[in-house]
Design a protein around this motif. Structure first.
Motif, PDB file in Angstrom:
ATOM      1  N   PHE A  28      29.812  72.647   0.071  1.00 31.70           N
ATOM      2  CA  PHE A  28      28.812  73.706   0.269  1.00 31.70           C
ATOM      3  C   PHE A  28      27.547  73.079   0.876  1.00 31.70           C
ATOM      4  O   PHE A  28      26.550  72.903   0.182  1.00 31.70           O
ATOM      5  N   PRO A  29      27.597  72.751   2.167  1.00 27.88           N
ATOM      6  CA  PRO A  29      26.483  72.035   2.800  1.00 27.88           C
ATOM      7  C   PRO A  29      25.129  72.719   2.580  1.00 27.88           C
ATOM      8  O   PRO A  29      24.980  73.915   2.822  1.00 27.88           O
ATOM      9  N   GLY A  30      24.181  71.942   2.074  1.00 23.77           N
ATOM     10  CA  GLY A  30      22.816  72.410   1.887  1.00 23.77           C
ATOM     11  C   GLY A  30      22.564  73.213   0.625  1.00 23.77           C
ATOM     12  O   GLY A  30      21.408  73.487   0.287  1.00 23.77           O
ATOM     13  N   LEU A  31      23.614  73.602  -0.101  1.00 32.12           N
ATOM     14  CA  LEU A  31      23.433  74.462  -1.271  1.00 32.12           C
ATOM     15  C   LEU A  31      22.579  73.798  -2.346  1.00 32.12           C
ATOM     16  O   LEU A  31      21.591  74.386  -2.813  1.00 32.12           O
ATOM     17  N   LEU A  32      22.934  72.587  -2.742  1.00 32.76           N
ATOM     18  CA  LEU A  32      22.204  71.931  -3.822  1.00 32.76           C
ATOM     19  C   LEU A  32      20.751  71.709  -3.442  1.00 32.76           C
ATOM     20  O   LEU A  32      19.842  72.000  -4.228  1.00 32.76           O
ATOM     21  N   ASP A  33      20.501  71.246  -2.233  1.00 36.10           N
ATOM     22  CA  ASP A  33      19.116  71.023  -1.802  1.00 36.10           C
ATOM     23  C   ASP A  33      18.331  72.331  -1.762  1.00 36.10           C
ATOM     24  O   ASP A  33      17.157  72.365  -2.143  1.00 36.10           O
ATOM     25  N   ALA A  34      18.966  73.416  -1.316  1.00 38.95           N
ATOM     26  CA  ALA A  34      18.291  74.717  -1.277  1.00 38.95           C
ATOM     27  C   ALA A  34      17.961  75.204  -2.684  1.00 38.95           C
ATOM     28  O   ALA A  34      16.855  75.710  -2.931  1.00 38.95           O
ATOM     29  N   VAL A  35      18.901  75.049  -3.613  1.00 40.25           N
ATOM     30  CA  VAL A  35      18.656  75.473  -4.999  1.00 40.25           C
ATOM     31  C   VAL A  35      17.543  74.637  -5.616  1.00 40.25           C
ATOM     32  O   VAL A  35      16.644  75.174  -6.281  1.00 40.25           O
ATOM     33  N   LEU A  36      17.564  73.332  -5.386  1.00 38.74           N
ATOM     34  CA  LEU A  36      16.525  72.463  -5.944  1.00 38.74           C
ATOM     35  C   LEU A  36      15.152  72.790  -5.350  1.00 38.74           C
ATOM     36  O   LEU A  36      14.154  72.817  -6.072  1.00 38.74           O
ATOM     37  N   ALA A  37      15.094  73.049  -4.047  1.00 39.25           N
ATOM     38  CA  ALA A  37      13.823  73.409  -3.414  1.00 39.25           C
ATOM     39  C   ALA A  37      13.298  74.733  -3.965  1.00 39.25           C
ATOM     40  O   ALA A  37      12.099  74.872  -4.229  1.00 39.25           O
ATOM     41  N   ALA A  38      14.182  75.695  -4.143  1.00 44.91           N
ATOM     42  CA  ALA A  38      13.773  76.982  -4.706  1.00 44.91           C
ATOM     43  C   ALA A  38      13.296  76.821  -6.147  1.00 44.91           C
ATOM     44  O   ALA A  38      12.305  77.449  -6.548  1.00 44.91           O
ATOM     45  N   ALA A  39      13.968  75.986  -6.917  1.00 47.75           N
ATOM     46  CA  ALA A  39      13.557  75.750  -8.307  1.00 47.75           C
ATOM     47  C   ALA A  39      12.195  75.056  -8.351  1.00 47.75           C
ATOM     48  O   ALA A  39      11.350  75.397  -9.195  1.00 47.75           O
TER      49      ALA A  39
END
Length: 114
Positions: A96-107
């Motif tokens: 899931f490219p970019g998913l973890l980074d996007a979730v962490l940035a949103a958090a």
């Protein structure tokens, strides 16, 4: 999901191909589990379960770690008497490219507003 022998100190983890988007999103949807993931991401290394100061009981904490492990978000292994946890960043990025980074940035953005 990988299996382990009864009484073994090895923990079951899904193979990379068994990690499902809905399971990952479910695991990341809980504030305590998201806190664990944020701490692991910030540390950039494995951490012992005892390193987390979660405002929940030990049994609830164990439940949160199990959900994260069984969904494929983290991997856990015993090192002596400590249960060490680390993010499965490579597996998640591949699937899931970019998913973890996007979730962490949103958090992080949300934490900045709170």
């Amino acid at each position: 999901m990988a299996t382990t022998a009864a009484g073994s100190r090895e923990l079951a983890h899904p193979e990379r191909v068994g990690i499902r988007l809905e399971g990952v999103l479910h695991a990341l949807s809980d504030p305590m589990r998201l806190l664990i993931v944020r701490d692991l991401a910030a540390a950039e290394c494995e951490l012992a379960c005892s390193a987390f100061a979660l405002p929940v009981s030990k049994s609830t904490s164990t439940h949160h770690f199990r959900v994260l492990r069984e969904s494929g978000v983290i991997e856990q292994a015993y090192r002596g008497t400590a249960k060490m946890s680390g993010l499965r960043r490579d597996d998640l990025e591949e699937l899931f490219p970019g998913l973890l980074d996007a979730v962490l940035a949103a958090a992080d953005a949300q934490a900045g507003r709170d």
